[in-house]
Motif scaffolding. Structure first.
Motif, PDB file in Angstrom:
ATOM      1  N   ARG A  38      30.075   8.986  -5.544  1.00 53.90           N
ATOM      2  CA  ARG A  38      29.077   8.477  -6.495  1.00 53.90           C
ATOM      3  C   ARG A  38      29.178   6.958  -6.586  1.00 53.90           C
ATOM      4  O   ARG A  38      30.245   6.386  -6.405  1.00 53.90           O
ATOM      5  N   PHE A  39      28.046   6.359  -6.908  1.00 49.35           N
ATOM      6  CA  PHE A  39      27.987   4.908  -7.043  1.00 49.35           C
ATOM      7  C   PHE A  39      27.010   4.551  -8.156  1.00 49.35           C
ATOM      8  O   PHE A  39      26.113   5.331  -8.513  1.00 49.35           O
ATOM      9  N   ALA A  40      27.191   3.360  -8.701  1.00 48.28           N
ATOM     10  CA  ALA A  40      26.294   2.849  -9.728  1.00 48.28           C
ATOM     11  C   ALA A  40      25.138   2.110  -9.072  1.00 48.28           C
ATOM     12  O   ALA A  40      25.314   1.445  -8.044  1.00 48.28           O
ATOM     13  N   LEU A  41      23.967   2.211  -9.683  1.00 50.61           N
ATOM     14  CA  LEU A  41      22.810   1.430  -9.262  1.00 50.61           C
ATOM     15  C   LEU A  41      22.330   0.643 -10.472  1.00 50.61           C
ATOM     16  O   LEU A  41      21.932   1.227 -11.482  1.00 50.61           O
ATOM     17  N   THR A  42      22.420  -0.682 -10.389  1.00 50.70           N
ATOM     18  CA  THR A  42      22.049  -1.565 -11.495  1.00 50.70           C
ATOM     19  C   THR A  42      21.167  -2.694 -10.969  1.00 50.70           C
ATOM     20  O   THR A  42      20.975  -2.853  -9.768  1.00 50.70           O
ATOM     21  N   ALA A  43      20.673  -3.515 -11.912  1.00 49.22           N
ATOM     22  CA  ALA A  43      19.881  -4.685 -11.512  1.00 49.22           C
ATOM     23  C   ALA A  43      20.699  -5.629 -10.645  1.00 49.22           C
ATOM     24  O   ALA A  43      20.138  -6.389  -9.843  1.00 49.22           O
ATOM     25  N   ASN A  44      22.020  -5.595 -10.773  1.00 48.04           N
ATOM     26  CA  ASN A  44      22.874  -6.446  -9.945  1.00 48.04           C
ATOM     27  C   ASN A  44      22.688  -6.147  -8.459  1.00 48.04           C
ATOM     28  O   ASN A  44      22.773  -7.046  -7.618  1.00 48.04           O
ATOM     29  N   ASN A  45      22.440  -4.885  -8.132  1.00 47.84           N
ATOM     30  CA  ASN A  45      22.235  -4.531  -6.733  1.00 47.84           C
ATOM     31  C   ASN A  45      20.940  -5.117  -6.190  1.00 47.84           C
ATOM     32  O   ASN A  45      20.860  -5.439  -5.005  1.00 47.84           O
ATOM     33  N   ILE A  46      19.953  -5.288  -7.059  1.00 49.45           N
ATOM     34  CA  ILE A  46      18.730  -5.956  -6.634  1.00 49.45           C
ATOM     35  C   ILE A  46      19.022  -7.428  -6.351  1.00 49.45           C
ATOM     36  O   ILE A  46      18.477  -8.020  -5.413  1.00 49.45           O
ATOM     37  N   THR A  47      19.915  -8.017  -7.155  1.00 47.17           N
ATOM     38  CA  THR A  47      20.335  -9.398  -6.900  1.00 47.17           C
ATOM     39  C   THR A  47      20.927  -9.529  -5.504  1.00 47.17           C
ATOM     40  O   THR A  47      20.664 -10.500  -4.791  1.00 47.17           O
ATOM     41  N   TYR A  48      21.740  -8.551  -5.086  1.00 46.75           N
ATOM     42  CA  TYR A  48      22.304  -8.604  -3.735  1.00 46.75           C
ATOM     43  C   TYR A  48      21.192  -8.654  -2.684  1.00 46.75           C
ATOM     44  O   TYR A  48      21.312  -9.344  -1.668  1.00 46.75           O
ATOM     45  N   ALA A  49      20.107  -7.899  -2.929  1.00 43.79           N
ATOM     46  CA  ALA A  49      19.045  -7.809  -1.935  1.00 43.79           C
ATOM     47  C   ALA A  49      18.219  -9.085  -1.833  1.00 43.79           C
ATOM     48  O   ALA A  49      17.702  -9.404  -0.758  1.00 43.79           O
ATOM     49  N   VAL A  50      18.084  -9.817  -2.942  1.00 44.40           N
ATOM     50  CA  VAL A  50      17.213 -11.001  -2.931  1.00 44.40           C
ATOM     51  C   VAL A  50      17.994 -12.304  -2.961  1.00 44.40           C
ATOM     52  O   VAL A  50      17.410 -13.383  -3.006  1.00 44.40           O
ATOM     53  N   ALA A  51      19.325 -12.229  -2.911  1.00 47.34           N
ATOM     54  CA  ALA A  51      20.157 -13.427  -2.930  1.00 47.34           C
ATOM     55  C   ALA A  51      19.940 -14.238  -1.658  1.00 47.34           C
ATOM     56  O   ALA A  51      19.493 -13.713  -0.631  1.00 47.34           O
ATOM     57  N   PRO A  52      20.270 -15.519  -1.717  1.00 45.18           N
ATOM     58  CA  PRO A  52      20.096 -16.360  -0.519  1.00 45.18           C
ATOM     59  C   PRO A  52      20.824 -15.790   0.690  1.00 45.18           C
ATOM     60  O   PRO A  52      21.897 -15.198   0.572  1.00 45.18           O
ATOM     61  N   GLU A  53      20.237 -15.987   1.860  1.00 47.11           N
ATOM     62  CA  GLU A  53      20.767 -15.436   3.106  1.00 47.11           C
ATOM     63  C   GLU A  53      22.209 -15.859   3.355  1.00 47.11           C
ATOM     64  O   GLU A  53      23.012 -15.082   3.888  1.00 47.11           O
ATOM     65  N   GLN A  54      22.556 -17.090   2.934  1.00 43.40           N
ATOM     66  CA  GLN A  54      23.901 -17.591   3.225  1.00 43.40           C
ATOM     67  C   GLN A  54      24.992 -16.830   2.476  1.00 43.40           C
ATOM     68  O   GLN A  54      26.172 -16.930   2.825  1.00 43.40           O
ATOM     69  N   LEU A  55      24.633 -16.053   1.454  1.00 42.46           N
ATOM     70  CA  LEU A  55      25.644 -15.263   0.748  1.00 42.46           C
ATOM     71  C   LEU A  55      26.013 -13.989   1.499  1.00 42.46           C
ATOM     72  O   LEU A  55      26.970 -13.311   1.140  1.00 42.46           O
ATOM     73  N   GLN A  56      25.217 -13.602   2.489  1.00 39.70           N
ATOM     74  CA  GLN A  56      25.570 -12.579   3.482  1.00 39.70           C
ATOM     75  C   GLN A  56      25.707 -11.161   2.929  1.00 39.70           C
ATOM     76  O   GLN A  56      26.397 -10.330   3.506  1.00 39.70           O
ATOM     77  N   TYR A  57      25.034 -10.855   1.827  1.00 42.91           N
ATOM     78  CA  TYR A  57      25.144  -9.501   1.290  1.00 42.91           C
ATOM     79  C   TYR A  57      24.609  -8.446   2.258  1.00 42.91           C
ATOM     80  O   TYR A  57      25.075  -7.301   2.245  1.00 42.91           O
ATOM     81  N   TRP A  58      23.642  -8.800   3.080  1.00 41.80           N
ATOM     82  CA  TRP A  58      23.117  -7.839   4.047  1.00 41.80           C
ATOM     83  C   TRP A  58      24.093  -7.597   5.199  1.00 41.80           C
ATOM     84  O   TRP A  58      23.910  -6.662   5.976  1.00 41.80           O
TER      85      TRP A  58
END
Length: 378
Positions: A38-58
């Motif tokens: 199980r995992f949590a899904l929060t607005a923070n995860n949306i931040t990971y998706a739209v964060a600047p490319e240099q932060l490398q979340y993808w």
């Protein structure tokens, strides 16, 4: 048996698909296959998706086809297969995961409390995201209790750590000589945790700065919920932010809404002592800066706060044991309050997770609800 993953079009976050591929029958030496429970899904995860490319979340969980990616989440998993002598089958861990049924990792620097994923593609990123905590030796893990539940840990711990670091930053800087700290997206879990911490009187003898007032900005629909939290000195709808008296202030921007950023800077001008950009919960409004370059707004230049970098600085200052002791003490003082604030919603199955991700992306999830999900099942 198959491995299922929810992947997202990086150019259009609302476009998703569920992929499947066979589970590995064998593993290379020194590897483990995690079954993601199980995992949590929060607005923070949306931040990971739209964060600047240099932060490398993808980059943590690369996938195919090109242009698609996996949004990282935090949760619990169990070792289902292992060729690593120090990480046996059945070991339960907490850490950074994809929205998937399984993840293959390469444990490194294994000890009684944790291991790192030593996979080559993850090494350029912050080590904080590569660590997996072994649940059995985690003092906060008590799944039979409310405050030590896996849901509460998954929903709040990573966000609380960011809040803990932001609270430390403001206290270390004497609240930047400001009388109040203003938080946007006040209903977000990171803002809730930060408001709780900021509202506490400091116990440190060398901290002479009195605490600042904590002001929450939120949507009109969430006003009652945020007021009921009891951790803000004042709560206002975004439409009313200009009614705040012009006094020395800090702004912590969890929303990433360009229009709100512009209005705060224009309203407070030189009275704004610090402007800190943290989250992107209002990701749809990112292009809307009211025609202004954020760097050219009145007052201080908005600066992005990257929690892992600040954490590494504090680990160097306090030592690893000192850092985790301070963070653990702060978490212990928050856990019950966090549990009281949130209604845990458990749901499962790939299509259900897909639909709830789309709801979170569109802002349709009630802030009272803490989504604790699994890709397992039909």
């Amino acid at each position: 048996m198959t491995m299922k993953n929810l992947i997202v079009n990086r150019a259009d976050l609302a476009q998703t698909q569920i992929t499947q591929r066979p589970l590995p029958q064998t593993l290379a030496p020194g590897r483990c296959l995690l079954r993601i429970d199980r995992f949590a899904l929060t607005a923070n995860n949306i931040t990971y998706a739209v964060a600047p490319e240099q932060l490398q979340y993808w980059s943590f969980f690369p996938t195919e086809p090109d242009g698609w990616g996996q949004v990282p989440v935090w949760g619990f998993a169990e070792v289902e297969m292992s060729t690593h002598p120090e990480v046996p089958v059945g070991t339960r861990v907490y850490g950074y995961l994809p929205m998937a049924t399984h993840l293959e990792v390469e444990p490194a620097r294994v000890n009684a409390n944790s291991f790192m994923d030593g996979a080559a593609h993850r090494q350029p990123m912050s080590p904080i995201y590569n660590q997996y905590t072994i649940a059995a030796t985690d003092p906060a893990w008590a799944p039979e209790t409310e405050v030590g539940s896996e849901a509460l840990i998954s929903l709040f711990r990573p966000l609380f750590t960011t809040a803990f670091l932001l609270d430390d930053l403001h206290r270390a800087q004497g609240f930047f000589s400001a009388e109040q700290v203003i938080l946007s997206s006040a209903s977000s879990k990171t803002a809730m945790a930060l408001a709780h911490l900021l509202s506490q009187d400091s116990a440190a003898e060398d901290d002479a700065a009195p605490r600042a007032q904590v002001i929450g900005l939120t949507s009109a629909g969430n006003l009652g919920f945020v007021e009921g939290l009891g951790c803000y000195d004042q709560v206002l709808a975004y439409e009313a932010l200009e009614s705040l008296p012009i006094t020395s202030s800090c702004f912590v921007d969890m929303a990433g809404n360009g229009d709100v950023l512009r209005r705060v800077h224009q309203h407070f001008g030189g009275a704004l002592k610090n402007s800190c950009r943290v989250g992107l919960t209002h990701w749809q409004a990112l292009p809307d800066t009211g025609g202004d370059d954020p760097a050219a707004l009145p007052g201080p230049k908005p600066a992005f706060f990257f929690a892992p970098s600040y954490a590494q600085q504090r680990i160097a200052d306090w030592g690893p044991a000192g850092f985790f002791a301070r963070a653990g003490q702060a978490w212990a003082g928050f856990a019950q309050r966090g549990a009281d604030w949130i209604h845990v919603v458990e749901a499962g199955g790939p299509e259900t997770v897909q639909a709830l991700y789309e709801d979170m992306l569109a802002g349709r999830v009630d802030p009272r609800d803490g989504l604790f999900l699994t890709m397992q099942g039909e």
